[in-house]
Design a protein around this motif. Structure first.
Motif, PDB file in Angstrom:
ATOM      1  N   THR A 406       0.874  -1.448  -0.144  1.00 15.03           N
ATOM      2  CA  THR A 406       0.090   0.109   0.176  1.00 15.03           C
ATOM      3  C   THR A 406       0.975   1.117   0.176  1.00 15.03           C
ATOM      4  O   THR A 406       2.090   1.211   0.259  1.00 15.03           O
ATOM      5  CB  THR A 406      -0.898   0.051   1.003  1.00 15.03           C
ATOM      6  N   VAL A 407       0.131   2.590  -0.365  1.00 14.94           N
ATOM      7  CA  VAL A 407       0.788   3.751  -0.141  1.00 14.94           C
ATOM      8  C   VAL A 407       0.417   4.378   1.221  1.00 14.94           C
ATOM      9  O   VAL A 407       0.682   5.828   1.337  1.00 14.94           O
ATOM     10  CB  VAL A 407       0.711   4.471  -1.321  1.00 14.94           C
ATOM     11  N   GLY A 408      -0.141   3.935   2.103  1.00 11.19           N
ATOM     12  CA  GLY A 408      -0.479   4.277   3.256  1.00 11.19           C
ATOM     13  C   GLY A 408      -1.726   5.042   3.416  1.00 11.19           C
ATOM     14  O   GLY A 408      -2.491   5.000   2.461  1.00 11.19           O
ATOM     15  N   PRO A 409      -2.228   5.489   4.331  1.00  7.49           N
ATOM     16  CA  PRO A 409      -3.768   6.472   4.233  1.00  7.49           C
ATOM     17  C   PRO A 409      -3.526   7.603   3.825  1.00  7.49           C
ATOM     18  O   PRO A 409      -2.293   8.144   3.489  1.00  7.49           O
ATOM     19  CB  PRO A 409      -3.812   6.290   6.073  1.00  7.49           C
ATOM     20  N   PRO A 410      -4.669   8.294   3.610  1.00  9.59           N
ATOM     21  CA  PRO A 410      -4.553   9.863   3.172  1.00  9.59           C
ATOM     22  C   PRO A 410      -3.754  10.551   4.014  1.00  9.59           C
ATOM     23  O   PRO A 410      -3.662  10.475   5.244  1.00  9.59           O
ATOM     24  CB  PRO A 410      -6.043  10.460   3.327  1.00  9.59           C
ATOM     25  N   ALA A 411      -2.691  11.599   3.382  1.00  6.28           N
ATOM     26  CA  ALA A 411      -2.027  12.347   4.289  1.00  6.28           C
ATOM     27  C   ALA A 411      -2.847  13.371   5.085  1.00  6.28           C
ATOM     28  O   ALA A 411      -3.997  13.992   4.440  1.00  6.28           O
ATOM     29  CB  ALA A 411      -1.150  13.080   3.423  1.00  6.28           C
ATOM     30  N   PRO A 412      -2.159  14.266   5.823  1.00  5.42           N
ATOM     31  CA  PRO A 412      -2.819  15.202   6.854  1.00  5.42           C
ATOM     32  C   PRO A 412      -3.729  16.189   5.705  1.00  5.42           C
ATOM     33  O   PRO A 412      -3.043  16.558   4.720  1.00  5.42           O
ATOM     34  CB  PRO A 412      -2.116  15.720   7.373  1.00  5.42           C
ATOM     35  N   ASN A 413      -4.917  16.627   5.890  1.00  6.56           N
ATOM     36  CA  ASN A 413      -5.583  17.736   5.165  1.00  6.56           C
ATOM     37  C   ASN A 413      -5.987  17.125   3.666  1.00  6.56           C
ATOM     38  O   ASN A 413      -6.364  17.860   2.856  1.00  6.56           O
ATOM     39  CB  ASN A 413      -4.619  18.875   4.930  1.00  6.56           C
ATOM     40  N   VAL A 414      -5.936  15.967   3.565  1.00  4.00           N
ATOM     41  CA  VAL A 414      -6.287  15.241   2.304  1.00  4.00           C
ATOM     42  C   VAL A 414      -7.558  14.353   2.437  1.00  4.00           C
ATOM     43  O   VAL A 414      -7.629  13.575   3.402  1.00  4.00           O
ATOM     44  CB  VAL A 414      -5.157  14.451   1.740  1.00  4.00           C
ATOM     45  N   GLU A 415      -8.474  14.475   1.829  1.00 10.66           N
ATOM     46  CA  GLU A 415      -9.730  13.520   1.620  1.00 10.66           C
ATOM     47  C   GLU A 415      -9.479  12.711   0.352  1.00 10.66           C
ATOM     48  O   GLU A 415      -9.019  13.100  -0.701  1.00 10.66           O
ATOM     49  CB  GLU A 415     -11.000  14.312   1.522  1.00 10.66           C
ATOM     50  N   LEU A 416      -9.916  11.346   0.622  1.00 10.57           N
ATOM     51  CA  LEU A 416      -9.657  10.294  -0.552  1.00 10.57           C
ATOM     52  C   LEU A 416     -10.754   9.497  -0.770  1.00 10.57           C
ATOM     53  O   LEU A 416     -11.340   9.017   0.657  1.00 10.57           O
ATOM     54  CB  LEU A 416      -8.328   9.804  -0.246  1.00 10.57           C
ATOM     55  N   LYS A 417     -11.284   9.015  -1.708  1.00 13.90           N
ATOM     56  CA  LYS A 417     -12.473   8.249  -1.687  1.00 13.90           C
ATOM     57  C   LYS A 417     -12.142   7.418  -3.188  1.00 13.90           C
ATOM     58  O   LYS A 417     -11.411   7.833  -4.031  1.00 13.90           O
ATOM     59  CB  LYS A 417     -13.653   8.894  -1.806  1.00 13.90           C
ATOM     60  N   ILE A 418     -12.805   6.175  -3.246  1.00 13.96           N
ATOM     61  CA  ILE A 418     -12.678   5.473  -4.532  1.00 13.96           C
ATOM     62  C   ILE A 418     -14.028   5.535  -5.235  1.00 13.96           C
ATOM     63  O   ILE A 418     -15.179   5.407  -4.560  1.00 13.96           O
ATOM     64  CB  ILE A 418     -12.310   4.078  -4.142  1.00 13.96           C
ATOM     65  N   ALA A 419     -14.035   6.001  -6.415  1.00 12.38           N
ATOM     66  CA  ALA A 419     -15.215   6.239  -7.403  1.00 12.38           C
ATOM     67  C   ALA A 419     -15.713   4.822  -7.859  1.00 12.38           C
ATOM     68  O   ALA A 419     -15.269   3.708  -7.358  1.00 12.38           O
ATOM     69  CB  ALA A 419     -14.984   7.059  -8.324  1.00 12.38           C
ATOM     70  N   ASP A 420     -17.077   4.684  -8.039  1.00 16.36           N
ATOM     71  CA  ASP A 420     -17.662   3.544  -8.489  1.00 16.36           C
ATOM     72  C   ASP A 420     -17.016   2.872  -9.394  1.00 16.36           C
ATOM     73  O   ASP A 420     -17.111   1.544  -9.519  1.00 16.36           O
ATOM     74  CB  ASP A 420     -19.210   3.817  -8.745  1.00 16.36           C
ATOM     75  N   ASN A 421     -16.354   3.468 -10.154  1.00 13.48           N
ATOM     76  CA  ASN A 421     -15.257   2.823 -11.299  1.00 13.48           C
ATOM     77  C   ASN A 421     -14.352   2.295 -10.892  1.00 13.48           C
ATOM     78  O   ASN A 421     -13.188   1.715 -11.506  1.00 13.48           O
ATOM     79  CB  ASN A 421     -15.365   3.713 -12.453  1.00 13.48           C
ATOM     80  N   GLY A 422     -13.971   2.662  -9.579  1.00 18.15           N
ATOM     81  CA  GLY A 422     -12.392   2.076  -8.975  1.00 18.15           C
ATOM     82  C   GLY A 422     -11.325   3.312  -9.169  1.00 18.15           C
ATOM     83  O   GLY A 422     -10.171   3.082  -8.524  1.00 18.15           O
ATOM     84  N   GLY A 464      -7.641   1.142   6.177  1.00 18.43           N
ATOM     85  CA  GLY A 464      -7.544   2.563   5.802  1.00 18.43           C
ATOM     86  C   GLY A 464      -6.459   2.900   4.930  1.00 18.43           C
ATOM     87  O   GLY A 464      -6.239   4.058   4.622  1.00 18.43           O
ATOM     88  N   HIS A 465      -5.617   1.899   4.549  1.00 20.32           N
ATOM     89  CA  HIS A 465      -4.477   2.410   3.746  1.00 20.32           C
ATOM     90  C   HIS A 465      -5.046   1.925   2.432  1.00 20.32           C
ATOM     91  O   HIS A 465      -5.899   1.240   1.954  1.00 20.32           O
ATOM     92  CB  HIS A 465      -3.396   1.139   3.926  1.00 20.32           C
ATOM     93  N   VAL A 466      -4.389   2.877   1.304  1.00 22.93           N
ATOM     94  CA  VAL A 466      -4.873   2.757   0.156  1.00 22.93           C
ATOM     95  C   VAL A 466      -3.710   2.046  -0.812  1.00 22.93           C
ATOM     96  O   VAL A 466      -2.437   1.992  -0.546  1.00 22.93           O
ATOM     97  CB  VAL A 466      -4.740   4.477  -0.552  1.00 22.93           C
ATOM     98  N   LYS A 467      -4.405   1.131  -1.735  1.00 22.13           N
ATOM     99  CA  LYS A 467      -3.521   0.235  -2.551  1.00 22.13           C
ATOM    100  C   LYS A 467      -3.905   0.746  -3.904  1.00 22.13           C
ATOM    101  O   LYS A 467      -5.123   1.003  -4.545  1.00 22.13           O
ATOM    102  CB  LYS A 467      -3.878  -1.026  -2.479  1.00 22.13           C
ATOM    103  N   ILE A 468      -2.728   1.308  -4.813  1.00 20.63           N
ATOM    104  CA  ILE A 468      -2.880   1.649  -6.029  1.00 20.63           C
ATOM    105  C   ILE A 468      -2.351   0.419  -6.870  1.00 20.63           C
ATOM    106  O   ILE A 468      -1.263   0.020  -6.744  1.00 20.63           O
ATOM    107  CB  ILE A 468      -1.978   2.951  -6.188  1.00 20.63           C
ATOM    108  N   ILE A 469      -3.362   0.229  -7.830  1.00 19.86           N
ATOM    109  CA  ILE A 469      -3.253  -0.938  -8.793  1.00 19.86           C
ATOM    110  C   ILE A 469      -2.604  -0.726  -9.759  1.00 19.86           C
ATOM    111  O   ILE A 469      -1.409  -1.427 -10.172  1.00 19.86           O
ATOM    112  CB  ILE A 469      -4.801  -1.723  -9.049  1.00 19.86           C
ATOM    113  N   ASP A 470      -2.908   0.354 -10.549  1.00 17.41           N
ATOM    114  CA  ASP A 470      -2.368   0.878 -11.806  1.00 17.41           C
ATOM    115  C   ASP A 470      -3.071   1.971 -12.363  1.00 17.41           C
ATOM    116  O   ASP A 470      -3.988   2.396 -11.506  1.00 17.41           O
ATOM    117  CB  ASP A 470      -2.431  -0.335 -12.664  1.00 17.41           C
TER     118      ASP A 470
END
Length: 654
Positions: A406-422, A464-470
């Motif tokens: 993973t690349v860790g959780p969102p950084a301070p002051n950052v919002e992150l979400k995954i859209a319906d299409n990934g 809560g960690h984010v994994k970037i696939i490609d």
């Protein structure tokens, strides 16, 4: 002073020129920047740096540079080029750093797009390219240079020394001008324009505000506890968002020292001399360092090779866990301590990483094997996730919570979400203000709710960690319906020191094939130790012995994929070794060395077809660009070979 948080910003510290003045006042005698010149390190304090910037800014003002204008900055990492950024910002202008290894034709696009009238460059090489581009860039009027060597008989140029002398005269004649200009700056003014790598088309100018980079740099600095006692080696292209954040921005926020190496060839030596506490590099740098380590061990005595192999087995077993301060059996702790004395400590010292507290990698996905190697020998290497449009700021891995996948959780002051299409979406003050002169592209990237569409496919795990696939556009499916993520596969191949670059194909196909670039240093060393003569890259790449060597790497990756859930179908069935290095000058890589996959697929379509048609040999004629600007044709008959593919179930059973 601690790092700045978004809610803590004040009018006194909300632009970079004001941060520079703060550093000059509060830590005036602390070294701001060092540069190695003719083998000797020279240092400038924050007070001296502020004086240099003032002189540059006033010199530019005397030459007609005004608020809102753009200043091109081109060259290797040099103190005066960093100061030029601050000088432009002090006047309300916008620095536009450009890649120093780009040819004149690429300069032309950016110079015209950004409407550049003023340029500050390092040396004769950059001057020559600007003069070549000037014929098609009507706006370019002023060129200033740092290094005078080779420029004695050039006309119409001004040295930075002369520009600063002019500036000091202007400053005396216009008291209060410089301070008034800095006071007029606003935190939402554009502070820099960074051009995207152009992976899928023409580069776009990304306009960032002071606020965006101060939030990003301050958030990351506070996250890792950076202070003015830290030290950073600044050697990556100044045009890259990573260098801008980690060198220029964070040094101004925290007051730490940046160090400019003598040249690209002396980076490793200079790093050992400086011993930085903070380090940033893209995966390719860590791959190259591991290749050098592997080459040195291949040339070592058998006793040293045995000791290295034995210690690395211990490191792979428990090194990352010890770094994370997790429970490890006493037996392994003792063995690791012995290995640290014999191998890991000397290895960190050889890499110049003995004093490192934090090291980051970003810019592309790093293979988990490569990631584990560095952490296993005691280097606190972490991943971050970000883009040019987000100030290289999106996700950060916390100390004690690093996960290889993973690349860790969102950084301070950052919002992150995954859209319906990934797709990964980001929101926060670190987002770009706009794409220069491209309002439609800006609206397309940032939706009505303020979410930036990254174009990356990812997911959020239970922790809560984010994994970037490609890259979302690159993730596809094989004809079997299995997911095909080429970047993941390519990173596994590049873990081997003999593989410099890999390009995987398979979307919509029955199976996966790959192009391979060998590493001429690693494979050349391997060939020399076996008495295998060769005349150059193309000759070495075509040898049957080298194909056997690469096949072993491919088949090891296949064995790993066979036991990974859902990836057995991604094993490489056929491969070839390209007859030339993939090169940015040939448009096959971006200036940040990212593979331009679609371009390569089109350029080498005949090779892709041959891989899937079952051919064993394919002729190819390739147009290449030489260093002197000329073009020529390279022809070769490339061998295509099969690799052993393992059934998933039998590997699991084994």
């Amino acid at each position: 002073m601690g790092a700045l948080r978004e809610e803590d910003m004040t009018s006194a510290l909300d632009t970079f020129p004001r941060l520079l003045l703060r550093n000059a006042a509060e830590r005036g005698n602390h070294p701001a920047v060092r540069e190695k010149d003719l083998g000797i390190w020279q240092a400038w304090t924050w007070a001296e740096a502020a004086d240099e910037v003032r002189a540059l800014a006033c010199g530019l003002a005397a030459q007609g540079f005004r608020r809102g204008m753009h200043l091109a900055i081109i060259g290797d990492n040099r103190p005066r080029l960093y100061w030029a950024m601050a000088a432009a910002q002090a006047l309300g202008g916008v620095p536009v750093p450009m890649y120093q290894d780009a040819p004149a034709a690429e300069f032309t696009f950016v110079l015209n797009d950004a409407e550049i009238a003023y340029a500050i460059v390092e040396d004769q090489e950059q001057v020559d390219k600007l003069l070549e581009a000037k014929a098609t860039v009507s706006s370019l009027a002023y060129i200033y240079y740092d290094d005078p060597r080779g420029l004695r008989n050039y006309e119409g140029l001004v040295s930075i020394d002369a520009l600063q002398a002019l500036g000091r005269d202007y400053d005396r004649a216009h008291p209060g001008f410089y301070d008034t200009e800095i006071a007029a700056g606003d935190t939402d003014d554009v502070c820099v324009m960074l051009y995207t790598s152009g992976t899928t088309g023409k580069p776009k100018g990304v306009c960032h505000s002071h606020r965006a980079f101060i939030v990003a740099g301050g958030g990351a600095a506070e996250f890792d506890g950076l202070t003015d006692r830290d030290s950073m080696l600044s050697y990556l292209p100044m045009a890259w968002v990573g260098d801008h954040l980690f060198s220029y921005v964070q040094s101004l926020i925290t007051g730490f020292t940046i160090n400019c190496p003598e040249s690209a060839d002396t980076v490793l030596t200079d790093m050992r001399e400086i011993g930085p506490t903070y380090y940033f590099a893209p995966p390719r740098i860590f791959e190259n360092l591991l290749t050098q380590v592997t080459i040195r061990m291949e040339d070592a005595s058998r006793v040293k090779q045995w000791l290295y192999a034995a210690c690395m087995r211990v490191a792979r077993r428990c090194g990352a866990e010890i770094l994370e301060r997790r429970p490890v059996p006493l037996h392994d702790r003792v063995l690791y301590a012995l290995g640290d004395v014999a191998i890991y400590g000397p290895l960190r010292n050889m890499l110049g990483m003995s004093r490192l507290r934090v090291a980051y990698t970003a810019g592309a996905a790093i293979g988990p094997d490569l990631f584990r190697f560095y952490r296993s020998i005691g280097i606190n290497l972490k991943q971050l996730y970000g883009l040019t449009e987000t100030c290289a700021y999106g996700c950060l891995q916390p100390n004690g919570g690093v996960r290889l996948e993973t690349v860790g959780p969102p950084a301070p002051n950052v919002e992150l979400k995954i859209a319906d299409n990934g797709e990964v979406l980001l929101r926060g003050a670190m987002l770009l203000k706009e794409y220069y002169k491209q309002p439609d592209a800006t609206k397309e990237s940032i939706d009505a709710d303020g979410w930036f569409h990254t174009g990356d496919a990812g997911l959020i795990d239970a922790g809560g960690h984010v994994k970037i696939i490609d890259r979302a556009k690159d993730v596809g499916k094989l004809a079997t319906g299995a997911i095909f993520a080429p970047n993941y596969l390519e990173n596994k191949l590049k873990f081997f020191p003999h593989v410099k670059e890999a390009v995987a194909f398979g979307n919509g196909r029955d199976f996966v094939c790959a192009f391979i670039n060998i590493d001429i240093g690693s494979v050349g060393n391997w060939a020399e130790r076996r008495g295998l003569p060769y005349s150059g890259y193309g000759d070495l790449a075509a040898k049957p012995e080298v194909y056997d060597l690469v096949r072993q790497c491919v088949e090891q990756v296949n064995a790993d994929l066979a036991v990974e859930p859902g990836l057995a179908d991604s094993q490489v069935r056929r491969f070839l070794i390209l007859h030339k290095d993939l090169d940015p000058d040939d448009d096959e890589l971006t200036r940040t060395r990212k593979v331009r996959r679609r371009f390569i697929a089109e350029k080498y379509a005949v090779l892709v077809e041959a891989l899937y048609a079952g051919r064993n040999v394919q002729h190819i004629d390739t147009m290449v660009k030489f260093e002197d600007g000329r073009s020529g044709m390279v022809s070769a008959d490339l061998r295509i070979e099969d690799a052993k593919v393992l059934p998933a179930q039998s590997m699991k059973a084994a």
